[in-house]
Design an enzyme around this catalytic site. Structure first.
Site, short mmCIF file in Angstrom:
data_model
loop_
_atom_site.label_atom_id
_atom_site.label_comp_id
_atom_site.label_asym_id
_atom_site.label_seq_id
_atom_site.Cartn_x
_atom_site.Cartn_y
_atom_site.Cartn_z
N GLU A 160 52.13 63.04 34.99
CA GLU A 160 53.17 62.12 35.42
C GLU A 160 53.25 60.84 34.60
O GLU A 160 54.34 60.31 34.39
CB GLU A 160 52.96 61.75 36.90
CG GLU A 160 53.10 62.91 37.86
CD GLU A 160 54.50 63.50 37.85
OE1 GLU A 160 55.47 62.71 37.83
OE2 GLU A 160 54.63 64.73 37.85
N SER A 426 90.47 59.92 59.79
CA SER A 426 91.18 59.83 61.07
C SER A 426 90.25 59.84 62.27
O SER A 426 90.70 59.54 63.39
CB SER A 426 92.17 61.00 61.19
OG SER A 426 93.21 60.86 60.25
#
Length: 745
Positions: A160, A426
């Site tokens: 990493e 809506s």
């Protein structure tokens, strides 16, 4: 200017002296005004002299600076790269300042007690007492690096962030290397984020893939490096990183995959866990052991290339790879538990950090909701260009029974049910109409559906046509856009009152006070929409979304009980709730939500489709449950004309059909089960402040008898054999009977 003033005062003084009989030489008897004029002239001269000296000084300074900088002037081919570097430095500084401005909001999170959250260890149970999963630190204290095996730390660093102990939070060398690898491969095969950046994302940010998030991540990484030691950052990383299967941190992952304490991990197991940081879904051993072992082999290679181990030292781990516990049939409600964990930490329980929580979750309904959202996305995602969906199902009182925050938790832990703000379209009209009902309107009030202009903005209906005078029932059921805009700007209603009602009903997100609010342009999340519509389902009371029933401490004692004794304020009157339920119950009957109608009980709800078809919604309820369903894309890309009346309504029906299986039906408050509505319509005269001006009948419909006769005609036309007159005779009698009945009435 001073000279002109001085001349004026001198001449004026001389004139006064002459009038007073002064001697021929006026300067021998100067008046006060003449002396003032002289003084002003002196000041003007001094000012002019100062300006001239300042100009000379500035000119000499510029000339001297130019002469000095001329020594560094570069000629020939070297000038081009220097100019480029100079421009890059200039614009880089401007960009840095701009990014810092964008990142300012993220630093607010650092002011909270973010480290204290790690102290909680929470075990979640379902309503029946079965373990759902865990969150937080699984031990009474965070992970100890001294206990963590060295080969696990080295495997993680090698894979990493090899330069973790030398960079200052952002590894530019690693970013350049990853960029070159990705360009060479033609795809994103390697990430450039340092461990510090990943910690910043895990603690303070979400998993949204946006430029703003990356900017915040970079600055927060620098903040972490300044305030924490490298070991503290590494401990946070091993405690917070998601490693698949609902496991956060090395302790949870070690227990989940291998059934052992993290201090007992061998090299092969450590390599497998270190390989999960990149993509836990792709490499989780309980899902695909072959991929997990292949990834672990890459980690071992990284350790050799990084100089952490020799090839001989990793040979045994290659020959005998790790094996994980079989958990293929296990699925945890991870989105729900993430939200529940956050809600519980907000309570700031100080007397005990090891908690057991009895949640309100229904495991069977949760699994069905996950499968349903996934299936609808799989079957229809390409056709409608949608990639994500979310839903929340709760009781009218607010207890959440199911929550799906996205398509796949392993791929993205970003909870679209609680954290994604999307335009409701809506579905927001429910709040506008509820405010109107509180202001004296009724379902039979009439408002004109006609063009309306507010400044340069004019809303359009979906059909691009207008219907003239319509009742509020017709307007909401047909989802007409002009009517809620007129209502929101009516003297009895108003935007401020709509916002106030919406807030009282449970929507906490920011609402923009502009004309477009009426048609749902302000962003709201799925949980808030479900909470808001729960007010209609429970008779008008505020519903607070709750993830748990009880919280127990480490000794098994109940410290919080939400099953009884809590009060809810009334936010809508009974008349307003009755009116809204009367209208919303007709949306699935003959309106835009027909695909959501349940077969065995009354249903109420509202569809929603946003501008450019970016979001599609259905929010509905029965007397038993309230649920909202959303489909769309994380990047706001428009769907392929997906409306709320299609997949969201269909998904809602399938979820609610399952949820109501085998339970006693509860009526929707104040709603007549027969659904008969008064045909008298109160017209709203907009010129007369909304007073009742007339009564208008609803559109005529065929009587059941007439329908029976028409069905008989259909049967007759389908008949192949038999006499026409014979078949028509009974119908003639029925028609005659209908005529007599009509004439008598």
């Amino acid at each position: 200017m001073a000279i002109l003033i001085g001349k004026y005062y001198v001449s004026h003084a001389r004139e006064k002296d002459r009038e007073g009989g002064a001697v021929d030489d006026p300067f021998q008897q100067k008046t006060r005004r003449s002396r003032l004029a002289d003084r002003l002239m002196e000041i003007d001269g001094a000012f002019d002299n100062t300006l001239y000296r300042t100009y000379r000084f500035g000119r000499d300074l510029v000339v001297g600076y130019s002469s000095f900088m001329r020594r560094f002037r570069i000629y020939g081919w070297k000038r081009a790269p220097v100019e480029i570097a100079n421009e890059a430095l200039t614009w880089g500084t401007v960009g840095l300042l701009l990014m810092l401005a964008l990142a300012q909001t993220s630093f607010d999170a650092t002011k909270a007690d973010w480290r204290a959250q790690d102290d909680y260890s929470i075990t979640f149970l379902d309503r029946s007492g079965n373990v759902l999963g865990r969150r937080g630190v699984l031990q009474n204290k965070p992970i100890d690096l001294d206990v963590l095996p060295d080969h696990l730390i080295n495997a993680t660093l090698a894979t990493e962030d090899r330069r973790f102990f030398t960079h200052f939070g952002i590894d530019f060398v690693g970013i350049a290397r990853a960029l070159g690898t990705n360009v060479k491969a033609g795809d994103v095969v390697e990430g450039g984020s340092s461990i510090t950046q990943q910690v910043a994302k895990n603690i303070f940010l979400s998993n949204e893939r946006t430029l703003t998030r990356k900017i915040k991540e970079a600055f927060l990484s620098l903040w972490l490096e300044y305030n924490l030691t490298k070991n503290e950052i590494l401990e946070l990383y091993f405690n917070r990183a998601y490693l698949g299967g609902g496991a956060f941190g090395i302790p949870a992952a070690s227990e989940f995959y291998f059934g052992k304490h993290y201090g007992d991990l061998n090299l092969a197991e450590s390599a497998m866990l270190a390989g999960l940081f990149k993509a836990p879904t792709n490499y989780a051993p309980h899902i695909n052991i072959a991929n997990a072992r292949e990834r672990a082999n890459e980690v071992l290679t990284n350790m050799v290339q990084g100089g952490f181990l020799t090839e001989g030292q990793v040979l045994a781990a290659r020959q005998k790879p790790a094996s994980a516990i079989n958990r293929q049939n296990r699925r945890e409600p991870d989105y729900f538990m993430d939200w529940a964990y956050d809600e519980i930490t907000k309570l700031k329980i100080k007397e005990d950090r090891v908690l057991t929580v009895v949640t309100s979750l229904d495991p069977s309904l949760q699994r069905h909701a996950e499968r349903t959202i996934s299936r609808f996305l799989t079957d229809n995602g390409e056709a409608f260009n949608i990639s994500q969906g979310a839903t929340v199902i709760m009781t009218p009182e607010g207890f959440v029974r199911a929550m799906v925050g996205g398509r796949d938790y392993g791929q993205s832990q970003f909870n679209r049910a609680t954290d994604a703000l999307r335009s409701p379209g809506s579905t927001f009209k429910g709040f506008v109409y509820a405010t109107a009902m509180e202001s004296g309107f009724t379902p039979r009030s009439v408002v004109r559906d006609a063009p309306v202009y507010i400044g340069n903005w004019s809303p359009k209906n979906y059909s691009l046509s207008y219907s003239g005078p319509v009742t509020l029932t017709q307007a909401l059921v047909r989802s007409i856009n002009t009517v809620p805009v007129r209502l929101m700007h009516h003297p009895k209603v108003g935007r401020s009152k709509v916002i106030e009602t919406t807030r009282a009903m449970g929507v906490t997100s920011e609402l923009r006070n502009d004309p477009t609010l009426a048609i749902g342009t302000s962003e709201i999340n799925v949980l808030e929409m479900t909470t808001g519509y729960a007010v209609f389902a429970n008779g008008g009371y505020r519903a607070y979304p709750k993830p748990f029933l009880k919280i127990l401490n480490s000794r098994g004692e109940v410290i919080i009980d939400q099953t009884e004794g809590f009060e809810r304020p009334r936010v809508l009157s009974e008349d307003a709730v009755a009116s809204m339920n009367e209208i919303l119950a007709q949306v699935p009957e003959w309106g835009t939500g027909r695909r959501a109608k349940l077969d065995d009980r009354r249903t109420a709800g509202k569809t929603g489709t946003t501008q450019s078809y970016r979001d599609a919604w259905f929010v509905g309820y029965t007397g038993n449950y309230v649920a909202a369903v959303w489909y769309g894309n994380d990047n706001y890309e428009p769907t392929n004309r997906l409306t709320g009346g299609r997949l969201p309504a269909m998904t809602w029906k399938e979820l609610m059909t399952f949820a109501h299986s085998g339970i006693e039906s509860r009526p929707i408050p104040f709603l007549d089960e027969k659904g008969q509505a008064d045909l008298t319509v109160a017209r709203v005269d907009e010129e007369n402040d909304g007073t009742d001006a007339a009564t208008i009948a609803d559109p005529k419909v065929l009587s059941p008898r007439s329908t029976e006769i028409l069905n008989g005609l259909g049967t007759l036309l389908k008949t192949r054999n038999g006499s026409f007159d014979t078949a028509l005779a009974p119908l003639r009698g029925n028609l005659a009977s209908e005529e007599r009945t009509a004439s008598s009435n």
